[in-house]
Design an enzyme around this catalytic site. Structure first.
Site, PDB file in Angstrom:
ATOM      1  N   GLU A  82      23.687  46.311  26.806  1.00  0.00           N
ATOM      2  CA  GLU A  82      23.423  47.236  25.948  1.00  0.00           C
ATOM      3  C   GLU A  82      24.514  47.645  25.648  1.00  0.00           C
ATOM      4  OE1 GLU A  82      24.204  48.106  30.027  1.00  0.00           O
ATOM      5  OE2 GLU A  82      22.994  47.488  31.645  1.00  0.00           O
ATOM      6  N   CYS A 122      28.424  54.240  23.198  1.00  0.00           N
ATOM      7  CA  CYS A 122      28.883  53.131  24.011  1.00  0.00           C
ATOM      8  C   CYS A 122      28.364  51.739  23.401  1.00  0.00           C
ATOM      9  CB  CYS A 122      29.020  53.443  25.509  1.00  0.00           C
ATOM     10  SG  CYS A 122      30.165  52.335  26.051  1.00  0.00           S
ATOM     11  N   CYS A 164      36.375  40.826  36.706  1.00  0.00           N
ATOM     12  CA  CYS A 164      36.672  41.809  37.184  1.00  0.00           C
ATOM     13  C   CYS A 164      35.551  41.572  38.385  1.00  0.00           C
ATOM     14  CB  CYS A 164      37.174  42.696  36.388  1.00  0.00           C
ATOM     15  SG  CYS A 164      38.272  42.912  35.601  1.00  0.00           S
ATOM     16  N   CYS A 195      33.088  44.744  38.310  1.00  0.00           N
ATOM     17  CA  CYS A 195      32.134  45.532  37.389  1.00  0.00           C
ATOM     18  C   CYS A 195      31.762  44.501  37.347  1.00  0.00           C
ATOM     19  CB  CYS A 195      33.468  44.830  36.414  1.00  0.00           C
ATOM     20  SG  CYS A 195      32.343  44.983  34.478  1.00  0.00           S
ATOM     21  N   GLY A 241      30.904  42.795  27.856  1.00  0.00           N
ATOM     22  CA  GLY A 241      32.579  42.110  27.278  1.00  0.00           C
ATOM     23  C   GLY A 241      33.732  42.992  27.411  1.00  0.00           C
ATOM     24  N   SER A 266      38.812  49.266  23.586  1.00  0.00           N
ATOM     25  CA  SER A 266      39.875  49.090  25.057  1.00  0.00           C
ATOM     26  C   SER A 266      39.267  47.352  25.123  1.00  0.00           C
ATOM     27  CB  SER A 266      38.129  49.642  26.526  1.00  0.00           C
ATOM     28  OG  SER A 266      37.454  48.443  26.302  1.00  0.00           O
ATOM     29  N   LEU A 314      43.644  49.040  32.716  1.00  0.00           N
ATOM     30  CA  LEU A 314      45.272  48.756  34.063  1.00  0.00           C
ATOM     31  C   LEU A 314      44.123  49.124  35.585  1.00  0.00           C
ATOM     32  CD1 LEU A 314      47.780  48.483  33.202  1.00  0.00           C
ATOM     33  CD2 LEU A 314      48.501  50.621  34.891  1.00  0.00           C
ATOM     34  N   ASN A 366      31.105  53.829  39.623  1.00  0.00           N
ATOM     35  CA  ASN A 366      29.713  53.959  39.529  1.00  0.00           C
ATOM     36  C   ASN A 366      29.034  52.896  40.086  1.00  0.00           C
ATOM     37  OD1 ASN A 366      26.871  54.223  39.604  1.00  0.00           O
ATOM     38  ND2 ASN A 366      27.346  55.137  36.892  1.00  0.00           N
ATOM     39  N   CYS A 411      28.945  49.762  33.639  1.00  0.00           N
ATOM     40  CA  CYS A 411      27.974  48.665  32.011  1.00  0.00           C
ATOM     41  C   CYS A 411      27.138  47.471  33.126  1.00  0.00           C
ATOM     42  CB  CYS A 411      28.899  48.666  32.142  1.00  0.00           C
ATOM     43  SG  CYS A 411      28.745  47.767  29.724  1.00  0.00           S
TER      44      CYS A 411
END
Length: 388
Positions: A128, A141, A152, A155, A203, A237, A261, A336, A379
């Site tokens: 995406e 983005c 994670c 996510c 990613g 990032s 973090l 989100n 994401c």
């Protein structure tokens, strides 16, 4: 681990060392699929483009013409490259401007000013990008991988696992596509240009280091060698791959570093960001401060606020103590949530108290403008729903 209550702590507010140790979470690094994306002009530095054109039996200056079309004029229709002889054009386009990405789904919101696209690559993998137009800027983005191996738990991308790294050109083409959409007036507000790039899509960018650095070079090289976007308008990032942060610092670029973090204490971060089992909070922040010192750029500390997990006032105080006096800014992100997830955004009053505590410690903080909730904004969500 339930993080709704504060663990036993010492006087400094850190988890007690006598608490039972947890088994480190296993990181998943999936093997890339066989086969590479076709070579593209955007994969190559200017000198390499001229060499590639010469190998095709054409004059090296044809590489500069191709670069002007792709990077400078944002051309994606070979018929518009009228300064190239037809025979040479067909040969050069086939060899150096192959079609890399096919849009398979697009959704927009915010009056059309947020556009999320699911792309399909040559091998069928999906990823995406998001174009966000604001009154004073337009931000792309971009994804650096199809999927993610960081695992994670909150996510959507992390839960999908890693399929493969994206090539330099696959990353650059996401930006070029957004630039075309703006230049051609597809986004409300009239013709415009991409001004900011954030590597915060699917990613872990620093796990695909070579391709990402190549993409940053192509994005920021002056046109027509590249897209001509300022390095200072690019943010890369990472969840905290310390050796890669140190390597990035040695590049002597002026891109901004953003560290995801999400927790100030190792006990919780081991669960939320499993790579913390390799490099602890202190090591990650030390690498970030070294990057800030060398680049002169303020580090962005990304912190997704998760209800009753990492949004306690005492954690805000701990984070404030860790960051005060350093060249850092906290970007709080209301989570989100992904469909079916137990994780959700913090209560407004807890978010406000978190902000107040950080400000009390003299740490600059903002709450991210969360765009795209109604279009599977987290994401990985839209790609997952497309795949399903």
């Amino acid at each position: 681990m339930s993080a709704s209550t504060e663990p036993a702590t010492g006087t400094a507010g850190r988890p007690d060392a006598s608490a039972p140790k947890k088994t480190p979470a296993k990181l998943v690094f999936a093997a890339p699929r066989r086969g590479k994306p076709p070579r593209h002009l955007a994969d190559l530095a200017p000198a390499d483009r001229r060499a590639a054109v010469a190998e095709l039996g054409e004059k090296p200056f044809r590489a500069d013409q191709l670069s002007r079309h792709y990077f400078g004029r944002l051309v994606d229709d070979p018929a518009e490259m009228t300064d190239l002889p037809a025979a040479a054009r067909d040969r050069l386009v086939a060899a150096l401007l192959p079609s890399l990405l096919t849009p398979v789904r697009e959704m927009d919101c915010d009056g059309g000013k947020t556009l999320k696209t699911v792309w399909k690559a040559f091998d069928g993998v999906l990823f995406e990008s998001v174009l966000m137009r604001y009154p004073d800027r337009a931000t792309m983005c971009v994804s650096s991988q199809a999927g993610c191996g960081m695992n994670c738990p909150f996510c959507a991308t992390g839960q999908a696992g890693l399929t493969r790294n994206l090539s330099t050109a696959e990353i650059v083409e996401q930006v070029a596509a957004g630039a075309r959409a703006l230049a051609r007036g597809r986004v409300p507000g009239g013709p415009g240009r991409v001004s900011n790039i954030v590597f915060m899509g699917m990613g872990e960018p620093l796990a695909n280091y070579k391709a990402v650095i190549g993409a940053v070079r192509r994005i920021t090289d002056p046109a027509p060698a590249g897209l001509g976007i300022s390095q200072r308008s690019v943010t890369v990032s990472t969840v905290g791959l310390v050796p890669a942060i140190e390597k990035l610092a040695a590049e002597d670029m002026s891109v901004r570093l953003a560290v995801s973090l999400h927790a100030p204490d190792d006990g919780l971060r081991d669960d939320l960001v499993p790579v913390n089992n390799r490099w602890k909070v202190a090591e990650v922040l030390d690498a970030a401060w070294a990057y800030a010192e060398r680049s002169g750029r303020r580090v962005s500390i990304e912190y997704a606020l998760i209800k009753d997990v990492n949004d306690q006032a005492w954690r805000a105080d701990l984070l404030g103590r860790l960051l005060r006096g350093h060249l850092a800014h906290v970007n709080l992100i209301p989570l989100n949530p992904t469909p079916g997830s137990k994780w959700t955004a913090s209560r407004p009053e807890d978010e406000r108290e978190f902000v107040r505590r950080l400000e009390h410690h003299g740490v600059p903080v903002t709450v991210r403008d969360t765009r795209g909730r109604e279009i599977d904004g987290a994401c990985g969500q839209l790609a997952a729903s497309t795949r399903d």
